[in-house]
Design an enzyme around this catalytic site. Structure first.
Site, PDB file in Angstrom:
ATOM      1  N   GLY A 187     -26.133   1.104   1.315  1.00 39.97           N
ATOM      2  CA  GLY A 187     -25.192   1.718   0.374  1.00 39.97           C
ATOM      3  C   GLY A 187     -25.494   1.257  -1.038  1.00 39.97           C
ATOM      4  O   GLY A 187     -25.243   0.108  -1.385  1.00 39.97           O
ATOM      5  N   GLY A 203     -24.180   2.168  -3.988  1.00 37.60           N
ATOM      6  CA  GLY A 203     -23.147   2.756  -4.853  1.00 37.60           C
ATOM      7  C   GLY A 203     -22.589   1.710  -5.801  1.00 37.60           C
ATOM      8  O   GLY A 203     -23.298   0.800  -6.237  1.00 37.60           O
ATOM      9  N   ASN A 204     -21.307   1.814  -6.078  1.00 34.32           N
ATOM     10  CA  ASN A 204     -20.679   0.902  -7.050  1.00 34.32           C
ATOM     11  C   ASN A 204     -20.809  -0.559  -6.657  1.00 34.32           C
ATOM     12  O   ASN A 204     -20.991  -1.418  -7.504  1.00 34.32           O
ATOM     13  CB  ASN A 204     -19.199   1.256  -7.199  1.00 34.32           C
ATOM     14  CG  ASN A 204     -19.022   2.504  -8.035  1.00 34.32           C
ATOM     15  OD1 ASN A 204     -19.727   2.703  -9.014  1.00 34.32           O
ATOM     16  ND2 ASN A 204     -18.110   3.362  -7.621  1.00 34.32           N
ATOM     17  N   GLY A 218     -23.056  -1.763  -4.073  1.00 27.00           N
ATOM     18  CA  GLY A 218     -24.446  -2.075  -3.738  1.00 27.00           C
ATOM     19  C   GLY A 218     -25.362  -2.245  -4.937  1.00 27.00           C
ATOM     20  O   GLY A 218     -26.124  -3.216  -5.029  1.00 27.00           O
ATOM     21  N   LYS A 252       0.867  -1.180   0.000  1.00 29.72           N
ATOM     22  CA  LYS A 252       0.000   0.000   0.000  1.00 29.72           C
ATOM     23  C   LYS A 252       0.900   1.225   0.000  1.00 29.72           C
ATOM     24  O   LYS A 252       2.047   1.147   0.429  1.00 29.72           O
ATOM     25  CB  LYS A 252      -0.875   0.000   1.269  1.00 29.72           C
ATOM     26  CG  LYS A 252      -2.121   0.833   1.159  1.00 29.72           C
ATOM     27  CD  LYS A 252      -3.262   0.084   0.511  1.00 29.72           C
ATOM     28  CE  LYS A 252      -4.493   0.948   0.374  1.00 29.72           C
ATOM     29  NZ  LYS A 252      -5.615   0.215  -0.225  1.00 29.72           N
TER      30      LYS A 252
END
Ligand code: NAD
Length: 370
Positions: free
Chosen positions: A179, A181-182, A184, A81
């Site tokens: 949610g 969104g992308n 959900g 990361k």
């Protein structure tokens, strides 16, 4: 940087990290952190987070999460990361990203991808500098994982494997999604295709609930037109937090961390929870769900569709191959975690983490030391 002091005792264990690198390029104000946690399974992948307060500790924790997630997903990748200490709205963003890319040119065991504060455009700039980035724009060979619904697809595959274990049949099962969104909206779409019935969905503005069933396409349209799921013309409008206590068979948290906690865990009526979001439940709540006999599939198994898609992109695969790989990996790993959890009488998260650690340790036996 907020933390300059590093102690081996604080960070190091049997898995890693193998490198913690602090980057500083005074000419353009770049300050960055790269943590390569473990590369036994393959070069590490993990996003680049751009935030004014990103810290070494945060980057390390996220790198470790990637080691476990990539191993649990069965990908030929380790975990890493990075962080860039800057406001993502800075007008200097392209210069910083390009400087960051040049600074990590020789850290060949780390492959950057998008994370909070960075996107496919940033990955395009990195690719231009060092020819090494994931989550590229389609025109550069990227597979747009949010557009195709990679994570939602994986969740729906996971649902099919997990459902029989809690005596559910996907056809006709009722679904509530926190949610929309992308993650959900796509899991809603894929589950609807398999015959499930969406009865509730929420977003920042509230919850829509209709036990008679909600059309996923109509809900997507309503969200685009009005900015929220509560713009859907039918059903009842409820508060955002009410979604967790609604009657349903399958509950999918797909928004925030820690949204299932000690104050709402007893209200949950679902038989099956699929973790679309990362760490959507506190550890105490997960234990309570287990005690209550609610099957709760952890994030590192259930939401691995996105990272699997990114890995397929990195290895030069196409969209069709990504879907095939997600289906195969998510199904196999769900099965394995469920059978371990049952055999050993342990929570699914512990089974998933044990599985991931074993895979990493096994891969480490093939590495020469010195
Ligand atoms: P997104 O921004 O596209 O969607 C998030 C949705 O959650 C939005 O509809 C937003 O309105 C809603 N939301 C925000 N706060 C809420 C609240 N308090 N109550 C109810 N809804 C709320 O994000 P996404 O890409 O769908 O990611 C969702 C979660 O899944 C995140 O935790 C992310 O880290 C995780 N995740 C995403 C992917 C991926 O492929 N996108 C992969 C793995 C994990």
């Amino acid at each position: 940087m907020s933390e300059t002091c590093f102690t081996f005792e604080e960070y190091c264990d049997d898995l890693g990290p193998i490198k913690i690198v602090h980057l500083h390029e005074p000419s353009c104000g770049l300050r960055g952190i790269v943590v390569i946690d473990n590369v036994a399974c393959g070069p590490s992948i993990g996003g680049v987070r751009m935030a004014p307060d990103v810290s070494t500790r945060e980057v390390f924790r996220l790198a470790r999460a990637m080691t476990l997630k990539n191993a649990a997903a069965g990908l030929p990748h380790g975990g890493g990361k990075a962080g860039i200490v800057a406001d993502p709205r800075t007008p200097d963003k392209a210069r910083l990203i390009r400087a960051f890319a040049r600074a990590i040119r020789d850290l060949v065991d780390y492959i950057p991808g998008p994370d909070m504060g960075t996107d496919e455009i940033c990955m395009g700039w990195m690719h231009d500098e060092i020819k090494r980035a994931l989550g590229l724009p389609r025109v550069l060979g990227g597979i747009p994982l949010d557009e195709i619904g990679a994570t939602g697809f994986g969740l729906a595959e996971c649902a099919e494997v997990a459902a029989p274990v809690c005596n559910l049949v996907i056809k006709g099962a009722t679904v509530a999604i926190e949610g929309f969104g992308n993650v959900g909206k796509h899991v809603a779409r894929f589950l609807e295709e398999k015959g499930a019935k969406l009865v509730a969905a929420s977003d920042r503005k509230g919850t829509i609930y209709d036990p008679a069933g909600i059309s996923v396409a109509a809900l997507m349209e309503a969200k685009v037109a009005s900015g929220s799921v509560v713009g859907y013309s039918k059903g009842k409008k409820l508060d955002q937090a009410e979604i967790f206590g609604l009657p349903c068979d399958i509950l999918i948290p797909a928004a925030r961390p820690d949204c299932i906690h000690k104050d709402n865990v007893e209200t949950i009526q679902a038989k099956l929870i699929l973790q679309g979001a990362n760490i959507p439940a506190t550890p105490e709540a997960e234990t309570r769900l287990y005690q209550r006999g609610i099957l709760n599939i952890p994030d590192l198994i259930a939401n691995a569709g996105g990272v699997t898609c990114a890995s397929v992109e990195y290895h030069g695969g196409n969209e069709a191959q990504a879907f095939q790989e997600i289906s195969q990996k998510v199904r196999r790993n769900t099965q394995e975690v469920l059978s371990r959890s049952r055999k050993e009488g342990i929570e699914p998260r512990k089974a998933a983490v044990d599985l991931a650690r074993e895979r990493v340790r096994h891969a480490m036996t093939f590495r020469a030391c010195g």
